[in-house]
Structure formats: structure tokens, C-alpha cells
Design a protein around this motif. Structure first.
Motif, PDB file in Angstrom:
ATOM      1  N   LEU A  11     -24.736   8.405 -29.141  1.00  0.00           N
ATOM      2  CA  LEU A  11     -24.621   7.131 -28.426  1.00  0.00           C
ATOM      3  C   LEU A  11     -23.614   7.239 -27.287  1.00  0.00           C
ATOM      4  O   LEU A  11     -23.890   6.805 -26.164  1.00  0.00           O
ATOM      5  N   ALA A  12     -22.456   7.834 -27.575  1.00  0.00           N
ATOM      6  CA  ALA A  12     -21.431   7.980 -26.534  1.00  0.00           C
ATOM      7  C   ALA A  12     -21.965   8.818 -25.373  1.00  0.00           C
ATOM      8  O   ALA A  12     -21.784   8.458 -24.199  1.00  0.00           O
ATOM      9  N   THR A  13     -22.650   9.915 -25.682  1.00  0.00           N
ATOM     10  CA  THR A  13     -23.215  10.774 -24.628  1.00  0.00           C
ATOM     11  C   THR A  13     -24.238  10.004 -23.801  1.00  0.00           C
ATOM     12  O   THR A  13     -24.248  10.079 -22.565  1.00  0.00           O
ATOM     13  N   TYR A  14     -25.093   9.262 -24.465  1.00  0.00           N
ATOM     14  CA  TYR A  14     -26.132   8.483 -23.786  1.00  0.00           C
ATOM     15  C   TYR A  14     -25.515   7.457 -22.834  1.00  0.00           C
ATOM     16  O   TYR A  14     -26.048   7.193 -21.756  1.00  0.00           O
ATOM     17  N   LEU A  15     -24.368   6.902 -23.257  1.00  0.00           N
ATOM     18  CA  LEU A  15     -23.714   5.873 -22.450  1.00  0.00           C
ATOM     19  C   LEU A  15     -22.796   6.464 -21.378  1.00  0.00           C
ATOM     20  O   LEU A  15     -22.242   5.728 -20.566  1.00  0.00           O
ATOM     21  N   GLY A  16     -22.616   7.792 -21.408  1.00  0.00           N
ATOM     22  CA  GLY A  16     -21.723   8.420 -20.451  1.00  0.00           C
ATOM     23  C   GLY A  16     -20.261   8.168 -20.778  1.00  0.00           C
ATOM     24  O   GLY A  16     -19.409   8.113 -19.876  1.00  0.00           O
ATOM     25  N   LEU A  17     -19.952   8.006 -22.071  1.00  0.00           N
ATOM     26  CA  LEU A  17     -18.586   7.764 -22.522  1.00  0.00           C
ATOM     27  C   LEU A  17     -18.141   8.906 -23.427  1.00  0.00           C
ATOM     28  O   LEU A  17     -18.963   9.637 -23.965  1.00  0.00           O
ATOM     29  N   THR A  18     -16.836   9.027 -23.601  1.00  0.00           N
ATOM     30  CA  THR A  18     -16.336   9.943 -24.618  1.00  0.00           C
ATOM     31  C   THR A  18     -16.404   9.222 -25.960  1.00  0.00           C
ATOM     32  O   THR A  18     -16.335   7.981 -26.007  1.00  0.00           O
ATOM     33  N   PRO A  19     -16.550   9.954 -27.067  1.00  0.00           N
ATOM     34  CA  PRO A  19     -16.530   9.287 -28.376  1.00  0.00           C
ATOM     35  C   PRO A  19     -15.273   8.446 -28.576  1.00  0.00           C
ATOM     36  O   PRO A  19     -15.336   7.345 -29.127  1.00  0.00           O
ATOM     37  N   GLY A  20     -14.125   8.944 -28.082  1.00  0.00           N
ATOM     38  CA  GLY A  20     -12.878   8.194 -28.227  1.00  0.00           C
ATOM     39  C   GLY A  20     -12.921   6.857 -27.512  1.00  0.00           C
ATOM     40  O   GLY A  20     -12.431   5.846 -28.020  1.00  0.00           O
ATOM     41  N   SER A  21     -13.523   6.851 -26.324  1.00  0.00           N
ATOM     42  CA  SER A  21     -13.638   5.604 -25.562  1.00  0.00           C
ATOM     43  C   SER A  21     -14.538   4.614 -26.292  1.00  0.00           C
ATOM     44  O   SER A  21     -14.255   3.410 -26.353  1.00  0.00           O
ATOM     45  N   LEU A  22     -15.637   5.105 -26.868  1.00  0.00           N
ATOM     46  CA  LEU A  22     -16.544   4.235 -27.603  1.00  0.00           C
ATOM     47  C   LEU A  22     -15.863   3.689 -28.858  1.00  0.00           C
ATOM     48  O   LEU A  22     -15.961   2.492 -29.160  1.00  0.00           O
ATOM     49  N   TYR A  23     -15.151   4.549 -29.584  1.00  0.00           N
ATOM     50  CA  TYR A  23     -14.440   4.106 -30.789  1.00  0.00           C
ATOM     51  C   TYR A  23     -13.336   3.109 -30.457  1.00  0.00           C
ATOM     52  O   TYR A  23     -12.968   2.287 -31.291  1.00  0.00           O
ATOM     53  N   HIS A  24     -12.808   3.174 -29.240  1.00  0.00           N
ATOM     54  CA  HIS A  24     -11.784   2.218 -28.826  1.00  0.00           C
ATOM     55  C   HIS A  24     -12.343   0.795 -28.836  1.00  0.00           C
ATOM     56  O   HIS A  24     -11.651  -0.160 -29.188  1.00  0.00           O
ATOM     57  N   HIS A  25     -13.603   0.654 -28.448  1.00  0.00           N
ATOM     58  CA  HIS A  25     -14.236  -0.673 -28.403  1.00  0.00           C
ATOM     59  C   HIS A  25     -14.867  -1.050 -29.741  1.00  0.00           C
ATOM     60  O   HIS A  25     -14.851  -2.223 -30.132  1.00  0.00           O
ATOM     61  N   TYR A  26     -15.442  -0.055 -30.432  1.00  0.00           N
ATOM     62  CA  TYR A  26     -16.141  -0.324 -31.693  1.00  0.00           C
ATOM     63  C   TYR A  26     -15.763   0.742 -32.722  1.00  0.00           C
ATOM     64  O   TYR A  26     -16.030   1.923 -32.498  1.00  0.00           O
TER      65      TYR A  26
END
Length: 202
Positions: free
Chosen positions: A34-49
Motif C-alpha cells: 500500500l505504501a509503495t502504491y501511494l508513493g509513501l514510505t511505510p513509516g510515513s503511512l504508519y504515522h497516519h494509520y
């Protein structure tokens, strides 16, 4: 990047996540993918969710909040029960055109949430179903259990109907008219349920 730009970019990411979940299936998508698909790092995604279930809950809450807002807009100009029903059907058909991925996600993937999250979704769904009955003039002769079941049945009809004729070669206006006629007849039958149907509805 300004805060407004960050918020806008993250809203776009949520929309992309919604589409990915709806197309591929929530259970088939991992956080890293999901993070790759969104162009985010996993850490950035986990920061929000903290988990993808939290993101799923957010998207489902958005769906029910929009449904409740739709009912509120209709209630601001009350009409007869039949007039309200027609506006309600048209509003749901329009909402499906605007939010097709939400409809698919709620129907298919709500069971992927944890118990507390499912309770929250159930509360939102029941609030929406109660509002539907109040708007349409709930039948007084049904038991409380049958009333709840009637609200649930009406909600299922409204939210599943847009897909019924999706594969038919119809103009949009023809499809909407046919769906409106089908739904009007079905929902009016539910609202006109006789006391002898209480057990069947419960």
C-alpha cells in the motif's frame, strides 16, 4: 510544502488506497504494498494509520457520514412519504455514481475490521437505518425488532440496487427509471408490512 498541500496530497493518497482496496480486495493488500502504491514510505503511512484496518475504518466512516449527510439534506425540505422515498432513491443512485469504491468496500470488506471497529461501523449503520425509517414514516404496527429489520432491509435495497442492472445495455436515464420503479415498489411493500409479517422480518 504547506499544511494545506500536505492535507491535499494525503487526501489523494486515501482516494488511491480506496481504489486499490476496492479493486484488489482489502485482505490482498499489505501495508508495504500500500505504501509503495501511494508513493509513501511505510513509516510515513504508519504515522497516519497504525494499521491498514484503521485506514479501512476511516474510509467506511466516510461512507456512512456521507449517507447521513444525504439524509439530512433531504430532510431539510420535507415532503410526503412517497416524495421523500423518490428523492431518497435518486440521491442513493447519485451517491453510487460519486462513490462506487466506497459501496464496494463497505459491502465486501467490513468484516476485516477488529471487533471494536466493527462495533463502530454497526453503530453508524444502525443510526443511518433509523434515520431512513424516520424519514419514510416508520410503520407503527411493527414490533421494535421488526422495525429494525425493516430499516436494515431498506438500507440493503438502496445500497445494492445500483449494481443490479450494471451489465445491462441501458441508457443511464433508463437504468435509473427502472431502478427507481423497482425500489419504490419493494420499499413501499416493506413499509406496508402487516402485523403477521413481524416474525418474518425479525
Amino acid at each position: 510544502m504547506s499544511m494545506a498541500e500536505r492535507c491535499s496530497r494525503f487526501a489523494e493518497s486515501r482516494d488511491k488506497a480506496l481504489e486499490l482496496f476496492a479493486c484488489k480486495g482489502f485482505g490482498q493488500v499489505g501495508m508495504r504494498e500500500l505504501a509503495t502504491y501511494l508513493g509513501l514510505t511505510p513509516g510515513s503511512l504508519y504515522h497516519h494509520y497504525p494499521s491498514k484496518q484503521h485506514l479501512l475504518l476511516d474510509l467506511i466512516e466516510e461512507f456512512y457520514e456521507e449517507l447521513l449527510a444525504t439524509l439530512e439534506r433531504i430532510e431539510q425540505t420535507p415532503r410526503s412519504r412517497r416524495g421523500n422515498l423518490q428523492r431518497l432513491i435518486r440521491a442513493h443512485l447519485e451517491l453510487y455514481r460519486e462513490m462506487p469504491w466506497h459501496f464496494r468496500l463497505v459491502e465486501r470488506d467490513s468484516s476485516c475490521l477488529n471487533d471494536d471497529q466493527q462495533l463502530r461501523v454497526r453503530q453508524l449503520r444502525e443510526q443511518y437505518e433509523r434515520q431512513l425509517l424516520l424519514m419514510l414514516g416508520r410503520p407503527r404496527r411493527l414490533s421494535p425488532g421488526a422495525l429494525q429489520a425493516a430499516g436494515h432491509a431498506i438500507a440493503i435495497l438502496l445500497n445494492s440496487a445500483p449494481r443490479w442492472l450494471a451489465q445491462q445495455a441501458l441508457e443511464p436515464g433508463e437504468r435509473d427509471e427502472l431502478l427507481e420503479n423497482l425500489l419504490t415498489g419493494a420499499i413501499e411493500r416493506v413499509l406496508a408490512a402487516k402485523p403477521s409479517l413481524q416474525v418474518a422480518l425479525a
